[in-house]
Each structure stands twice: as C-alpha cells, then as structure tokens.
Scaffold this motif. Structure first.
Motif, short mmCIF file in Angstrom:
data_model
loop_
_atom_site.label_atom_id
_atom_site.label_comp_id
_atom_site.label_asym_id
_atom_site.label_seq_id
_atom_site.Cartn_x
_atom_site.Cartn_y
_atom_site.Cartn_z
N UNK A 96 42.73 43.87 40.04
CA UNK A 96 42.76 44.71 38.84
C UNK A 96 41.72 44.26 37.83
N UNK A 97 41.39 42.97 37.85
CA UNK A 97 40.39 42.44 36.93
C UNK A 97 38.97 42.68 37.42
N UNK A 98 38.83 43.20 38.63
CA UNK A 98 37.50 43.58 39.10
C UNK A 98 36.92 42.70 40.19
N UNK A 99 37.65 41.69 40.62
CA UNK A 99 37.14 40.85 41.71
C UNK A 99 37.25 41.59 43.03
N UNK A 100 36.31 41.34 43.91
CA UNK A 100 36.32 41.97 45.23
C UNK A 100 37.39 41.30 46.09
N UNK A 101 37.98 42.06 47.03
CA UNK A 101 39.05 41.49 47.87
C UNK A 101 38.67 40.19 48.55
N UNK A 102 37.45 40.12 49.08
CA UNK A 102 37.02 38.90 49.78
C UNK A 102 36.97 37.72 48.82
N UNK A 103 36.44 37.96 47.58
CA UNK A 103 36.38 36.90 46.58
C UNK A 103 37.79 36.41 46.21
N UNK A 104 38.66 37.39 45.95
CA UNK A 104 40.01 37.06 45.51
C UNK A 104 40.77 36.29 46.58
N UNK A 105 40.70 36.77 47.82
CA UNK A 105 41.39 36.11 48.92
C UNK A 105 40.88 34.69 49.12
N UNK A 106 39.58 34.51 49.06
CA UNK A 106 38.99 33.19 49.26
C UNK A 106 39.44 32.21 48.17
N UNK A 107 39.45 32.69 46.92
CA UNK A 107 39.86 31.84 45.81
C UNK A 107 41.33 31.46 45.91
N UNK A 108 42.17 32.42 46.25
CA UNK A 108 43.60 32.14 46.38
C UNK A 108 43.87 31.18 47.54
N UNK A 109 43.15 31.35 48.62
CA UNK A 109 43.32 30.45 49.77
C UNK A 109 42.99 29.02 49.39
N UNK A 110 41.96 28.87 48.53
CA UNK A 110 41.51 27.53 48.14
C UNK A 110 42.50 26.82 47.22
N UNK A 111 43.25 27.60 46.43
CA UNK A 111 44.11 26.97 45.41
C UNK A 111 45.60 27.10 45.71
N UNK A 112 45.94 27.86 46.74
CA UNK A 112 47.35 28.18 46.97
C UNK A 112 48.20 26.95 47.26
N UNK A 113 49.30 26.86 46.53
CA UNK A 113 50.32 25.86 46.80
C UNK A 113 51.68 26.54 46.76
N UNK A 114 52.46 26.32 47.78
CA UNK A 114 53.76 27.00 47.89
C UNK A 114 54.66 26.66 46.70
N UNK A 115 55.32 27.68 46.20
CA UNK A 115 56.27 27.48 45.11
C UNK A 115 55.70 27.73 43.73
N UNK A 116 54.39 27.90 43.63
CA UNK A 116 53.79 28.14 42.33
C UNK A 116 54.00 29.59 41.90
#
Length: 206
Positions: A172-192
């Motif tokens: 919604x903020x304008x990031x491309x799906x590939x960018x968003x997915x890559x960033x989330x994969x890099x920072x994802x921690x379960x339970x956050x």
C-alpha cells in the motif's frame, strides 16, 4: 475541512485506522512513523488530519503532531508528489530524518523510498530546502502516545496474519512485491506484531 479527529481507536490495519467518533467511524491513513505510536485498540486517540477531496474519493490522512501534518502539506506542494507518495515518504523516515536528508542534499537516501526516483529526489531537495529553513522539529505529539512495545491491549495475531498484514501495508505504501517480500524475509521473526515487522522491513529497505 476536517482538522482533527478525537475518538476511540476501533481497528488498525496498516497504514489505515478506524476511529469511532460518537458512533461515526472515520477511516484515516497514517504514515507508519505515526502508526507506531498509536495506542491499543479500544483506547482513546487524537489525530490531527488533512482532508483530501477528489472526484472519486474523500480521504483523511492523520498525524500525531501538527509539525508532521505541516511537513505532509509541504510535500504535496512539490511537483509530482501527491498524498500517497507523501505518505510513503513519511513512512520510510520520520519528519526530522526527512528534513535532515534535504538539508544534507542526501539524494541517495531519498531514492530508496518507494516511488521516489532520482529526479523526484532532486526536486524534493531543491524545492523543500527553502520551505524547511525554519523547521522546528516534530517532537511534540498531538496526544500522549504509547510506544509500540507497550501496546499489549490488542488481540494476539497469528504469525501468518501478521506477516500478511505487513506485506499488505508495504504494498500500500508503494513498494514492489519482490522488494517487500525480500525485506520481510530478512527481518521476519515468529511472534512479532505486524507493526514491528513493518518497522523492521522499512529499516531494511532504507
């Protein structure tokens, strides 16, 4: 003009909230830097707002302080910058960080924001520098705000839902799906929470 909303925070779906004001629900879009400071759902909230009327929609944008709204209004006066892009800019960095980037002619940092190419970044630096010469900062909130880590009043969210909400907000903020997915994969921690994931992803993207 709707300049302020005060009511009960009913729901939070980044980057949008629903605020109940005496039985009327107002949908308000916030920069993520403001979203992080919201209280828990069910709590009272006060937001200063900017009202946009278009042929196909009436939109409310909310902020925690008058200074943040002032910067938003200055941004949308810049050629090629509409409310959506201004929202994305103030989600990627807070008001004082943006002012610092402009004063330092830091085009390289601005181009990392979604929707901001080199020409737009250069235009922002040129046009905003004079407008921001008397900038006083944005540290005074419109209302007492609870920091993100103290927000415990919301219902627990399934990790998959939190990640999906975070992805939806980044798109919604304008990031491309590939960018968003890559960033989330890099920072994802379960339970956050989704807010924590978004904040971490935005730091990764910047």
């Amino acid at each position: 003009m709707i300049g302020q909303i005060r009511g009960t925070l009913i729901s939070k779906q980044p980057p949008e909230v629903l605020v109940d004001v005496q039985g009327v629900g107002y949908e308000i879009q916030l920069p993520m830097t403001c979203f992080y400071q919201l209280p828990a759902t069910g709590e009272p909230v006060t937001l200063v707002t900017h009202f946009v009327v278009r042929e196909d929609a009436q939109l409310l944008y909310g902020f925690n302080s008058l200074a943040e709204r002032s910067l938003f209004r200055l941004l949308i006066k810049t050629q090629g910058v509409g409310p959506k892009l201004a929202l994305a800019i103030l989600s990627g960095m807070n008001a004082d960080e943006f002012v610092w980037a402009v004063n330092q002619n830091d085009v390289s940092r601005l181009v990392k924001l979604p929707g901001v190419g080199k020409k737009t970044a250069e235009r922002l630096v040129i046009e905003m520098r004079d407008r921001l010469k008397d900038w006083q900062g944005s540290s005074t909130p419109a209302t007492d705000a609870a920091p993100l880590d103290s927000i415990t009043g919301d219902a627990l969210v399934h990790p998959a839902d939190a990640r999906a909400d975070a992805l939806s907000a980044l798109l919604a903020l304008g990031y491309k799906p590939v960018q968003a997915e890559k960033a989330l994969k890099a920072v994802y921690q379960q339970g956050e929470s989704s807010e924590t994931l978004i904040r971490s992803a935005l730091k990764q993207l910047s």
